[in-house]
Design a protein around this motif. Structure first.
Motif, PDB file in Angstrom:
ATOM      1  N   GLN A 194       0.726  -1.023   0.099  1.00 49.46           N
ATOM      2  CA  GLN A 194       0.013  -0.103   0.039  1.00 49.46           C
ATOM      3  C   GLN A 194       0.905   1.246  -0.145  1.00 49.46           C
ATOM      4  OE1 GLN A 194      -2.446   0.799   3.560  1.00 49.46           O
ATOM      5  NE2 GLN A 194      -4.299   1.041   2.079  1.00 49.46           N
ATOM      6  N   GLY A 195       0.518   2.277  -0.929  1.00 50.94           N
ATOM      7  CA  GLY A 195       1.278   3.529  -1.006  1.00 50.94           C
ATOM      8  C   GLY A 195       2.336   3.510  -1.960  1.00 50.94           C
ATOM      9  N   ASP A 196       2.716   2.251  -2.421  1.00 49.70           N
ATOM     10  CA  ASP A 196       3.868   2.369  -3.627  1.00 49.70           C
ATOM     11  C   ASP A 196       3.304   2.876  -4.896  1.00 49.70           C
ATOM     12  OD1 ASP A 196       5.399   0.890  -1.739  1.00 49.70           O
ATOM     13  OD2 ASP A 196       5.342  -0.875  -2.644  1.00 49.70           O
ATOM     14  N   LYS A 197       4.262   3.382  -5.538  1.00 46.65           N
ATOM     15  CA  LYS A 197       3.900   3.788  -6.843  1.00 46.65           C
ATOM     16  C   LYS A 197       4.144   2.708  -8.025  1.00 46.65           C
ATOM     17  CE  LYS A 197       4.606   8.934  -6.228  1.00 46.65           C
ATOM     18  NZ  LYS A 197       5.467   9.839  -6.742  1.00 46.65           N
ATOM     19  N   VAL A 198       3.284   2.590  -8.873  1.00 48.14           N
ATOM     20  CA  VAL A 198       3.354   1.680 -10.088  1.00 48.14           C
ATOM     21  C   VAL A 198       3.058   1.970 -11.259  1.00 48.14           C
ATOM     22  CG1 VAL A 198       2.919  -0.458  -8.458  1.00 48.14           C
ATOM     23  CG2 VAL A 198       1.197   0.768  -9.454  1.00 48.14           C
ATOM     24  N   VAL A 199       3.832   1.554 -12.139  1.00 48.75           N
ATOM     25  CA  VAL A 199       3.459   2.164 -13.683  1.00 48.75           C
ATOM     26  C   VAL A 199       2.626   0.766 -14.260  1.00 48.75           C
ATOM     27  CG1 VAL A 199       5.761   1.036 -14.577  1.00 48.75           C
ATOM     28  CG2 VAL A 199       4.390   2.539 -15.781  1.00 48.75           C
ATOM     29  N   LEU A 200       1.315   1.390 -15.159  1.00 49.38           N
ATOM     30  CA  LEU A 200       0.667   0.288 -15.778  1.00 49.38           C
ATOM     31  C   LEU A 200       1.309  -0.174 -17.032  1.00 49.38           C
ATOM     32  CD1 LEU A 200      -2.462   2.304 -15.349  1.00 49.38           C
ATOM     33  CD2 LEU A 200      -1.582   0.487 -13.751  1.00 49.38           C
ATOM     34  N   VAL A 201       1.853  -1.406 -16.954  1.00 46.94           N
ATOM     35  CA  VAL A 201       2.453  -2.169 -17.989  1.00 46.94           C
ATOM     36  C   VAL A 201       1.756  -2.434 -19.059  1.00 46.94           C
ATOM     37  CG1 VAL A 201       4.227  -3.751 -18.423  1.00 46.94           C
ATOM     38  CG2 VAL A 201       4.382  -2.638 -16.259  1.00 46.94           C
ATOM     39  N   GLU A 202       0.604  -3.234 -18.793  1.00 44.62           N
ATOM     40  CA  GLU A 202      -0.372  -3.930 -19.812  1.00 44.62           C
ATOM     41  C   GLU A 202      -1.413  -4.064 -19.165  1.00 44.62           C
ATOM     42  OE1 GLU A 202      -0.279  -8.088 -22.116  1.00 44.62           O
ATOM     43  OE2 GLU A 202       1.476  -7.590 -20.929  1.00 44.62           O
ATOM     44  N   TYR A 203      -2.563  -3.890 -20.354  1.00 45.25           N
ATOM     45  CA  TYR A 203      -3.977  -4.170 -19.705  1.00 45.25           C
ATOM     46  C   TYR A 203      -4.193  -5.520 -20.277  1.00 45.25           C
ATOM     47  CZ  TYR A 203      -9.042  -3.789 -19.656  1.00 45.25           C
ATOM     48  OH  TYR A 203     -10.358  -4.068 -19.384  1.00 45.25           O
ATOM     49  N   LEU A 204      -4.945  -6.426 -19.595  1.00 42.66           N
ATOM     50  CA  LEU A 204      -5.403  -7.521 -19.779  1.00 42.66           C
ATOM     51  C   LEU A 204      -6.980  -7.513 -20.024  1.00 42.66           C
ATOM     52  CD1 LEU A 204      -3.371 -10.156 -17.550  1.00 42.66           C
ATOM     53  CD2 LEU A 204      -2.865  -9.187 -20.065  1.00 42.66           C
ATOM     54  N   ASN A 205      -7.436  -7.617 -21.262  1.00 42.93           N
ATOM     55  CA  ASN A 205      -8.974  -7.339 -21.637  1.00 42.93           C
ATOM     56  C   ASN A 205      -9.961  -8.294 -21.065  1.00 42.93           C
ATOM     57  OD1 ASN A 205     -10.974  -5.530 -22.878  1.00 42.93           O
ATOM     58  ND2 ASN A 205     -11.465  -7.466 -24.063  1.00 42.93           N
ATOM     59  N   GLU A 206      -9.616  -9.425 -21.301  1.00 44.25           N
ATOM     60  CA  GLU A 206     -10.506 -10.561 -20.734  1.00 44.25           C
ATOM     61  C   GLU A 206     -10.541 -10.584 -19.055  1.00 44.25           C
ATOM     62  OE1 GLU A 206      -9.381 -14.353 -22.048  1.00 44.25           O
ATOM     63  OE2 GLU A 206      -9.913 -13.799 -24.213  1.00 44.25           O
ATOM     64  N   ALA A 207      -9.596 -10.317 -18.238  1.00 42.95           N
ATOM     65  CA  ALA A 207      -9.685 -10.225 -16.973  1.00 42.95           C
ATOM     66  C   ALA A 207      -9.798  -9.040 -16.489  1.00 42.95           C
ATOM     67  CB  ALA A 207      -8.069 -10.570 -16.450  1.00 42.95           C
ATOM     68  N   ASN A 208      -9.890  -8.077 -17.045  1.00 43.93           N
ATOM     69  CA  ASN A 208     -10.147  -6.502 -16.649  1.00 43.93           C
ATOM     70  C   ASN A 208      -9.106  -5.991 -15.729  1.00 43.93           C
ATOM     71  OD1 ASN A 208     -11.279  -3.882 -16.711  1.00 43.93           O
ATOM     72  ND2 ASN A 208     -12.709  -4.651 -15.091  1.00 43.93           N
ATOM     73  N   VAL A 209      -7.812  -6.483 -15.819  1.00 49.62           N
ATOM     74  CA  VAL A 209      -6.893  -6.086 -15.053  1.00 49.62           C
ATOM     75  C   VAL A 209      -5.541  -5.413 -15.580  1.00 49.62           C
ATOM     76  CG1 VAL A 209      -7.553  -7.808 -13.257  1.00 49.62           C
ATOM     77  CG2 VAL A 209      -5.745  -8.196 -14.903  1.00 49.62           C
ATOM     78  N   TYR A 210      -4.698  -4.801 -14.845  1.00 50.31           N
ATOM     79  CA  TYR A 210      -3.402  -4.250 -15.361  1.00 50.31           C
ATOM     80  C   TYR A 210      -2.354  -5.001 -14.752  1.00 50.31           C
ATOM     81  CZ  TYR A 210      -5.961   0.034 -17.210  1.00 50.31           C
ATOM     82  OH  TYR A 210      -6.797   0.705 -17.948  1.00 50.31           O
ATOM     83  N   LEU A 211      -1.487  -5.217 -15.465  1.00 50.71           N
ATOM     84  CA  LEU A 211      -0.310  -5.788 -15.051  1.00 50.71           C
ATOM     85  C   LEU A 211       0.799  -4.477 -14.668  1.00 50.71           C
ATOM     86  CD1 LEU A 211       0.814  -8.696 -17.673  1.00 50.71           C
ATOM     87  CD2 LEU A 211      -0.218  -8.640 -15.189  1.00 50.71           C
ATOM     88  N   VAL A 212       1.280  -4.536 -13.378  1.00 53.52           N
ATOM     89  CA  VAL A 212       2.028  -3.243 -12.879  1.00 53.52           C
ATOM     90  C   VAL A 212       3.451  -3.743 -12.537  1.00 53.52           C
ATOM     91  CG1 VAL A 212      -0.258  -1.996 -12.132  1.00 53.52           C
ATOM     92  CG2 VAL A 212       1.329  -3.515 -10.517  1.00 53.52           C
ATOM     93  N   ALA A 213       4.359  -2.764 -12.571  1.00 50.33           N
ATOM     94  CA  ALA A 213       5.856  -2.709 -12.145  1.00 50.33           C
ATOM     95  C   ALA A 213       6.068  -1.537 -11.229  1.00 50.33           C
ATOM     96  CB  ALA A 213       6.523  -3.023 -13.272  1.00 50.33           C
ATOM     97  N   PRO A 214       6.961  -1.657 -10.173  1.00 45.09           N
ATOM     98  CA  PRO A 214       7.064  -0.801  -9.188  1.00 45.09           C
ATOM     99  C   PRO A 214       7.979   0.349  -9.948  1.00 45.09           C
ATOM    100  CG  PRO A 214       8.570  -2.545  -8.879  1.00 45.09           C
ATOM    101  CD  PRO A 214       7.564  -3.040  -9.945  1.00 45.09           C
ATOM    102  N   VAL A 215       7.726   1.532  -9.586  1.00 45.35           N
ATOM    103  CA  VAL A 215       8.425   2.746 -10.222  1.00 45.35           C
ATOM    104  C   VAL A 215       9.567   2.853  -9.530  1.00 45.35           C
ATOM    105  CG1 VAL A 215       8.139   5.227 -10.281  1.00 45.35           C
ATOM    106  CG2 VAL A 215       6.280   4.037 -10.734  1.00 45.35           C
ATOM    107  N   LYS A 216      10.833   2.676 -10.133  1.00 43.35           N
ATOM    108  CA  LYS A 216      12.052   2.863  -9.495  1.00 43.35           C
ATOM    109  C   LYS A 216      12.485   4.363  -9.167  1.00 43.35           C
ATOM    110  CE  LYS A 216      12.712  -1.431 -10.171  1.00 43.35           C
ATOM    111  NZ  LYS A 216      12.745  -2.522  -9.112  1.00 43.35           N
ATOM    112  N   ASP A 217      12.576   4.279  -7.793  1.00 42.12           N
ATOM    113  CA  ASP A 217      13.132   5.682  -7.092  1.00 42.12           C
ATOM    114  C   ASP A 217      14.719   6.054  -7.985  1.00 42.12           C
ATOM    115  OD1 ASP A 217      11.224   5.878  -5.558  1.00 42.12           O
ATOM    116  OD2 ASP A 217      12.386   4.886  -3.930  1.00 42.12           O
ATOM    117  N   LYS A 218      14.469   7.317  -8.421  1.00 41.47           N
ATOM    118  CA  LYS A 218      15.746   7.851  -9.143  1.00 41.47           C
ATOM    119  C   LYS A 218      16.706   8.473  -8.008  1.00 41.47           C
ATOM    120  CE  LYS A 218      13.274   9.363 -13.214  1.00 41.47           C
ATOM    121  NZ  LYS A 218      12.841  10.533 -14.308  1.00 41.47           N
TER     122      LYS A 218
END
Length: 218
Positions: A194-218
């Motif tokens: 909870q509270g982590d920033k993520v980037v939406l990598v891919e949308y899976l239409n059939e499951a209606n979900v997004y695959l996400v990856a953590p946003v790397k701190d610079k």
């Protein structure tokens, strides 16, 4: 006061009211858990998403699915449907226990009439729930659908306590009230919280979900 409370507890513990008492306790617990971000809500959909389902031919569906279609129990989160059925059923069964069930306080008649009341109350509760959510479902269907793929690449914030391959939600700032999206970790990433920033990598239409990856701190 204490005597009235004890009478109330006794009535909600009698058959068939205790069935709906248990359901009310379950949905209450679910809402608390959901508000804490420990689970997400799914929408019950049949046929075209957000539209009215075809109830003209129920023979091709399962019994449970056909029953929900028949009563119009689709198009909104399942927990809302269960909440309405539970509350309506609890009130009706409590009235039955208070005014009628007292005449069948023991023996076979107690369970015969109690079971009959349980079935009747359940049917009425499902029917009333379908009536209540019908305008909500129709209004949802009129809302223009956003292009989910257009959100890919955007940054969202995890709102559930964790993100697994079974559940997870994130909030996306769309310039308005915000969007609550169902997410799943990309590449078996199970450290999101909870509270982590993520980037939406891919949308899976059939499951209606997004695959996400953590946003790397610079």
């Amino acid at each position: 006061m204490q005597e009235s409370f004890l009478i109330f507890i006794t009535k909600i513990s009698l058959y068939p009211t205790f069935v709906f008492t248990g359901l009310v306790m379950f949905v209450t617990l679910y809402w608390v858990v959901s508000l804490l971000g420990m689970t997400d809500m799914d929408t019950v959909e049949f046929g075209e998403s957000g539209g009215d389902a075809d109830v003209s031919n129920l023979s091709s569906t399962g019994f449970f699915t056909g029953l929900m279609l028949k009563f119009g129990l689709y198009g909104v989160p399942l927990i809302i449907i269960l909440t309405l059925i539970s509350l309506i059923g609890w009130v009706l069964s409590y009235l039955y226990t208070s005014f009628l069930h007292q005449y069948f306080d023991s023996g076979v008649l107690y369970y015969v009439f109690g079971t009959g009341a349980l079935i009747f109350v359940l049917v009425v509760s499902m029917w009333l729930t379908g009536v209540i959510i019908s305008p909500i479902r129709k209004n949802i269907a009129k809302i223009p659908k956003r292009n989910a793929i257009s959100n890919v690449g955007k940054t969202a914030i995890v709102r559930t306590l964790s993100v697994t391959d079974k559940h997870g939600e994130a909030e996306l700032n769309d310039g308005g009230a915000g969007l609550i999206l169902k997410i799943r970790p990309d590449m078996n990433e199970n450290s999101l919280k909870q509270g982590d920033k993520v980037v939406l990598v891919e949308y899976l239409n059939e499951a209606n979900v997004y695959l996400v990856a953590p946003v790397k701190d610079k």
